[in-house]
Design a protein around this motif. Structure first.
Motif: not given
Length: 244
Positions: A24, A27, A63, A66-67, A70-71
């Motif tokens: 997180r 990201r 990760a 990937t996040q 997805e947005t």
């Protein structure tokens, strides 16, 4: 398994070497670095470069990407790499000074509707009816948000005054004949209903940023109250405030 001592770096979300291990956080750092120009938006996002830049692991970088994919912020393609696909649009928190070169308002509907307690209280009017105007926020031919505004029927200007560059300074001046004063703002989240999803071109129940605002003139008189819904994957709301 041996328990991690309370004073160990991992107990505070770090690692033995102080690296970024939260996907997180990585990201957040990637997206903010791209928006602020520390990473060129048209450059390929190589995992090795990001690992070195943020002193993090490959797993955290993967990760995080990937996040972001997805947005819709980035696109990941096998044997091609990862690239930014959409930086999003920044809209000032109160809309008083919106970037008029990129964000526009388009009127969708306007009518007179029965008044109700919420609007009576917010606008301090007891009129039996109020005006309702629904507009959408548009940038580069893409609909980013939907606004429903309520105000007194004594403001009878044509709704075309509400179409064009999205600056509430000009709307308050040209449509309402008022000098902007304070703005009461409330921010939350919501899921798209059928109507909103259709207008915004997204799926039903997609995440939205919700914003309610009541605009006042310079003398403290309420002018209008609005309900906004923005695409959570396209819009950021920003403001500058003093800590004094």
């Amino acid at each position: 398994m041996t328990a991690t001592p309370p004073d160990h770096p991992r107990s505070k979300g770090g690692s033995a070497r102080g690296r970024q291990v939260s996907a997180r956080r990585v990201r957040d750092l990637i997206s903010a670095s791209i928006r602020d120009g520390y990473i060129a938006p048209d450059a390929p996002l190589a995992e090795e470069d990001l690992m070195e830049l943020f002193d993090t692991s490959r797993g955290s970088v993967r990760a995080a990407l990937t996040q972001l994919s997805e947005t819709g912020f980035v696109e990941r393609r096998r044997r091609v790499g990862t690239r930014v696909t959409h930086l999003g649009v920044v809209i000032p928190l109160t809309d008083i000074l919106t970037d008029s070169e990129h964000v526009y308002l388009e009127t969708l509907e306007q009518r007179v509707v029965p008044n109700f307690p919420l609007v009576r209280e917010r606008l301090r009017i007891q009129d039996p009816t109020v005006r309702l105007i629904e507009t959408r926020f548009v940038c580069d031919d893409e609909t980013l948000g939907l606004r429903t505004a309520y105000f007194s029927t004594r403001y009878d200007s044509h709704p075309d005054f509400l179409s064009g560059p999205a600056s509430m300074a000009s709307v308050l001046h040209d449509f309402f004949g008022a000098t902007p004063g304070e703005v009461l703002v409330s921010i939350g989240s919501d899921a798209a209903d059928v109507h909103t999803a259709r207008v915004l071109g997204i799926s039903e129940n997609a995440p939205l940023i919700s914003r309610e605002m009541t605009y006042y003139d310079v003398d403290g008189e309420p002018i209008q109250t609005v309900f906004d819904r923005f695409r959570g994957d396209r819009v950021r709301l920003e403001t500058v405030a003093s800590a004094m």
